[in-house]
Design an enzyme around this catalytic site. Structure first.
Site, PDB file in Angstrom:
ATOM      1  N   ASN A 151       0.748  -1.098   0.120  1.00  0.00           N
ATOM      2  CA  ASN A 151      -0.075   0.119  -0.090  1.00  0.00           C
ATOM      3  C   ASN A 151       1.054   1.326   0.068  1.00  0.00           C
ATOM      4  O   ASN A 151       2.100   1.189  -0.129  1.00  0.00           O
ATOM      5  CB  ASN A 151      -1.149   0.119   1.243  1.00  0.00           C
ATOM      6  CG  ASN A 151      -0.179  -0.150   2.443  1.00  0.00           C
ATOM      7  OD1 ASN A 151       0.797   0.647   2.880  1.00  0.00           O
ATOM      8  ND2 ASN A 151      -0.852  -0.782   3.491  1.00  0.00           N
ATOM      9  N   ASP A 178      -3.977  -6.457   4.716  1.00  0.00           N
ATOM     10  CA  ASP A 178      -4.841  -7.339   5.123  1.00  0.00           C
ATOM     11  C   ASP A 178      -4.857  -8.761   4.360  1.00  0.00           C
ATOM     12  O   ASP A 178      -5.343  -9.863   4.799  1.00  0.00           O
ATOM     13  CB  ASP A 178      -6.490  -6.802   4.614  1.00  0.00           C
ATOM     14  CG  ASP A 178      -6.786  -5.631   5.614  1.00  0.00           C
ATOM     15  OD1 ASP A 178      -6.381  -5.613   6.752  1.00  0.00           O
ATOM     16  OD2 ASP A 178      -7.479  -4.744   4.963  1.00  0.00           O
ATOM     17  N   LYS A 225      11.464 -15.408 -10.327  1.00  0.00           N
ATOM     18  CA  LYS A 225      10.881 -14.377 -10.919  1.00  0.00           C
ATOM     19  C   LYS A 225       9.931 -15.080 -11.953  1.00  0.00           C
ATOM     20  O   LYS A 225      10.189 -15.689 -12.804  1.00  0.00           O
ATOM     21  CB  LYS A 225      11.744 -13.471 -11.579  1.00  0.00           C
ATOM     22  CG  LYS A 225      11.239 -12.205 -12.183  1.00  0.00           C
ATOM     23  CD  LYS A 225      11.921 -11.187 -12.758  1.00  0.00           C
ATOM     24  CE  LYS A 225      11.329 -10.195 -13.756  1.00  0.00           C
ATOM     25  NZ  LYS A 225      12.301  -9.247 -14.147  1.00  0.00           N
ATOM     26  N   PRO A 284      -2.899 -12.146   9.527  1.00  0.00           N
ATOM     27  CA  PRO A 284      -3.603 -12.083  11.211  1.00  0.00           C
ATOM     28  C   PRO A 284      -3.909 -10.633  11.089  1.00  0.00           C
ATOM     29  O   PRO A 284      -3.005  -9.589  10.746  1.00  0.00           O
ATOM     30  CB  PRO A 284      -2.291 -12.472  11.803  1.00  0.00           C
ATOM     31  CG  PRO A 284      -1.261 -12.330  10.952  1.00  0.00           C
ATOM     32  CD  PRO A 284      -1.626 -12.792   9.250  1.00  0.00           C
ATOM     33  N   ASP A 285      -4.786 -10.144  11.960  1.00  0.00           N
ATOM     34  CA  ASP A 285      -5.097  -8.914  12.473  1.00  0.00           C
ATOM     35  C   ASP A 285      -4.247  -8.564  13.620  1.00  0.00           C
ATOM     36  O   ASP A 285      -4.416  -8.995  14.653  1.00  0.00           O
ATOM     37  CB  ASP A 285      -6.541  -8.839  12.757  1.00  0.00           C
ATOM     38  CG  ASP A 285      -7.004  -7.281  12.966  1.00  0.00           C
ATOM     39  OD1 ASP A 285      -6.090  -6.723  13.737  1.00  0.00           O
ATOM     40  OD2 ASP A 285      -8.074  -6.958  12.580  1.00  0.00           O
ATOM     41  N   ILE A 286      -3.223  -7.786  13.446  1.00  0.00           N
ATOM     42  CA  ILE A 286      -2.235  -7.453  14.378  1.00  0.00           C
ATOM     43  C   ILE A 286      -2.907  -7.071  15.814  1.00  0.00           C
ATOM     44  O   ILE A 286      -2.436  -7.475  16.792  1.00  0.00           O
ATOM     45  CB  ILE A 286      -1.117  -6.758  14.131  1.00  0.00           C
ATOM     46  CG1 ILE A 286      -0.087  -7.376  12.862  1.00  0.00           C
ATOM     47  CG2 ILE A 286      -0.066  -6.370  15.209  1.00  0.00           C
ATOM     48  CD1 ILE A 286       0.653  -6.575  12.213  1.00  0.00           C
ATOM     49  N   PHE A 343      -5.514   3.041  14.758  1.00  0.00           N
ATOM     50  CA  PHE A 343      -5.744   4.005  13.504  1.00  0.00           C
ATOM     51  C   PHE A 343      -6.649   3.264  12.511  1.00  0.00           C
ATOM     52  O   PHE A 343      -6.526   1.878  12.259  1.00  0.00           O
ATOM     53  CB  PHE A 343      -4.582   4.405  12.825  1.00  0.00           C
ATOM     54  CG  PHE A 343      -3.904   5.421  13.582  1.00  0.00           C
ATOM     55  CD1 PHE A 343      -4.022   6.988  13.107  1.00  0.00           C
ATOM     56  CD2 PHE A 343      -3.312   5.258  14.897  1.00  0.00           C
ATOM     57  CE1 PHE A 343      -3.366   7.879  13.821  1.00  0.00           C
ATOM     58  CE2 PHE A 343      -2.783   6.419  15.502  1.00  0.00           C
ATOM     59  CZ  PHE A 343      -2.784   7.880  14.980  1.00  0.00           C
ATOM     60  N   LYS A 370     -14.533  -1.073  15.391  1.00  0.00           N
ATOM     61  CA  LYS A 370     -13.084  -1.503  15.514  1.00  0.00           C
ATOM     62  C   LYS A 370     -12.667  -1.150  17.118  1.00  0.00           C
ATOM     63  O   LYS A 370     -11.887  -1.920  17.527  1.00  0.00           O
ATOM     64  CB  LYS A 370     -12.137  -0.941  14.483  1.00  0.00           C
ATOM     65  CG  LYS A 370     -12.359  -1.339  13.125  1.00  0.00           C
ATOM     66  CD  LYS A 370     -11.497  -0.636  12.188  1.00  0.00           C
ATOM     67  CE  LYS A 370     -11.571  -1.384  10.710  1.00  0.00           C
ATOM     68  NZ  LYS A 370     -10.537  -0.787   9.823  1.00  0.00           N
ATOM     69  N   LYS A 394     -11.511  -4.586  18.816  1.00  0.00           N
ATOM     70  CA  LYS A 394      -9.925  -4.778  18.852  1.00  0.00           C
ATOM     71  C   LYS A 394      -9.404  -4.316  20.042  1.00  0.00           C
ATOM     72  O   LYS A 394      -8.242  -4.093  20.367  1.00  0.00           O
ATOM     73  CB  LYS A 394      -9.140  -3.961  17.796  1.00  0.00           C
ATOM     74  CG  LYS A 394      -9.455  -4.425  16.287  1.00  0.00           C
ATOM     75  CD  LYS A 394      -8.798  -3.904  15.254  1.00  0.00           C
ATOM     76  CE  LYS A 394      -9.305  -4.340  13.916  1.00  0.00           C
ATOM     77  NZ  LYS A 394      -8.423  -4.032  12.757  1.00  0.00           N
TER      78      LYS A 394
END
Length: 402
Positions: free
Chosen positions: A212, A281, A291, A307-309, A326, A340, A344
């Site tokens: 990203n 994600d 390659k 995994p969602d840290i 965030f 969230k 979380k």
């Protein structure tokens, strides 16, 4: 980024290192940050850079001698020592370190360092052998024990041709260390803050990845603010444009799973966890070991969820720990943020809008909301990331106080 310098009196002491010319950039950046800068120079420094250069950059008379006739009688060592908010010695030679350590006062700088109660920050610059000499090391230890601060030196090829420690560290690191010194109140002293920053690179093959556009600016602002507040700071960062600030422990990772491993290994000693990274994600289910070549045909990548840290560490949250999150959203900001916040186990969350001029990624400002488990949502409209960091950690300090 350096709001800490606004309306502060900084005395920039320039001594006789070949790196004296780099002090011009330091002076310029301090003025740009709205500091009032008084330059003091040793006789040796004036042989390398003219006082007129600093006078043009700062708009203030440069001090070059202890008993010189002065156009402004206020510029003398006791008056300056009393009103200064910070003494920044950059570059700092072995000579000035030795004088300061042993209380020698034979010129304006060494005399005024004895007279001031302001914080003193040294940025050493000298030949490698001089820096590594036991006498210099002992002088640094003596000064540090007395409460003086140090930044650098850097390593590399020196003007003399030697390679090793002794280079004047970069201007940005010096200013970051100076900002930390300027903050007198340290409400997070004794606290360990762990921050995730940047993005992730999930490999497709050895040459390509999915990722990203996270710049790391928010993580940098949070880490610098935490340092200014006296915390011990660890930054786990993925690839980013902006490096974490000087003074933070930095752990560099690439993938989301590497970031999770680095975070979970340190949560037992963490008082405040700030999940500011733009974690990937998804990852490529089967990344290629070689390659991938063009075949003229379509290629399909199968993705699997990372995994969602924040959620993972939130499920094992220590009593008394504070977790900050965030969230980057395109729509329904408050609704998604509130979900969230609970899911979380966050105490505070900042939700910022993705897309447009105030896109969360790469921008210097945030448009969104700041929420906490106990309190109304605070709207953020084009707020600078430095200010966002101050507001977030201000909430943290309030929670710790309660």
């Amino acid at each position: 980024m350096f709001e800490a310098f606004a309306d502060k009196e900084v005395v920039l002491c320039v001594t006789g290192s070949i790196a004296a010319y780099k002090a011009c950039d330091i002076a310029s950046k301090l003025v740009q940050a709205n500091a009032r800068v008084t330059t003091a120079m040793t006789t040796a420094a004036t042989a390398l850079v003219g006082p007129a250069t600093f006078e043009a950059l700062t708009g203030q008379r440069a001090i070059t001698a202890l008993f010189e006739p002065l156009a402004n009688p206020e510029i003398e060592h006791i008056a300056v020592a009393r009103r200064a908010d910070l003494f920044l010695v950059a570059p700092a030679t072995a000579n000035i370190l030795a004088k300061a350590a042993h209380g020698i006062a034979d010129d304006w700088i060494s005399t005024t360092l004895l007279a001031t109660g302001a914080p003193i920050l040294f940025a050493p610059a000298m030949n490698t052998n001089m820096y590594t000499h036991p006498a210099t090391g002992e002088n640094i230890r003596v000064l540090a024990k007395r409460g003086c601060h140090f930044v650098g030196p850097g390593e590399g090829t020196l003007a003399c041709g030697d390679t090793g420690p002794g280079r004047l560290i970069d201007t940005r690191s010096i200013l970051e260390a100076a900002a930390v010194c300027l903050r007198r109140d340290k409400p997070l002293a004794g606290k360990h803050v762990l921050i995730t920053s940047g993005g992730n690179h999930e490999p497709i093959d050895p040459a390509r990845y999915i990722g990203n556009r996270s710049s790391g600016r928010m993580g940098h602002a949070l880490a610098l603010e935490a340092l200014c507040l006296g915390a011990q700071v660890t930054v786990v960062t993925g690839p980013a444009e902006v490096n974490p600030p000087h003074g933070a422990e930095v752990l560099r990772v690439n993938t989301a799973r590497e970031m999770l491993d680095a975070v979970t290994a340190r949560m037992d000693n963490t008082d405040i966890f700030v999940a500011a990274a733009a974690v990937a994600d998804y990852r490529v289910a089967e990344s290629a070991s070689a390659k991938l070549k063009r075949t003229g045909e379509e290629r399909t990548l199968r993705l699997e969820e990372n995994p969602d840290i924040a959620a993972t560490v939130g499920r094992n949250k220590r009593p008394g720990a504070i977790h900050v999150g965030f969230a980057a959203e395109t729509n329904d900001l408050l609704e998604n943020a509130q979900g969230k916040l609970k899911r979380k186990h966050f105490d505070i969350i900042v939700v910022n809008r993705v897309g447009g001029e105030n896109c969360a990624f790469g921008a210097d400002t945030i448009t969104g909301h700041l929420l906490s488990v106990k309190g109304e949502a605070e709207a953020l409209t084009s707020v600078g990331k430095t200010e966002v960091a101050a507001r977030v950690l201000g909430r943290v300090v309030e929670m710790l106080g309660k």
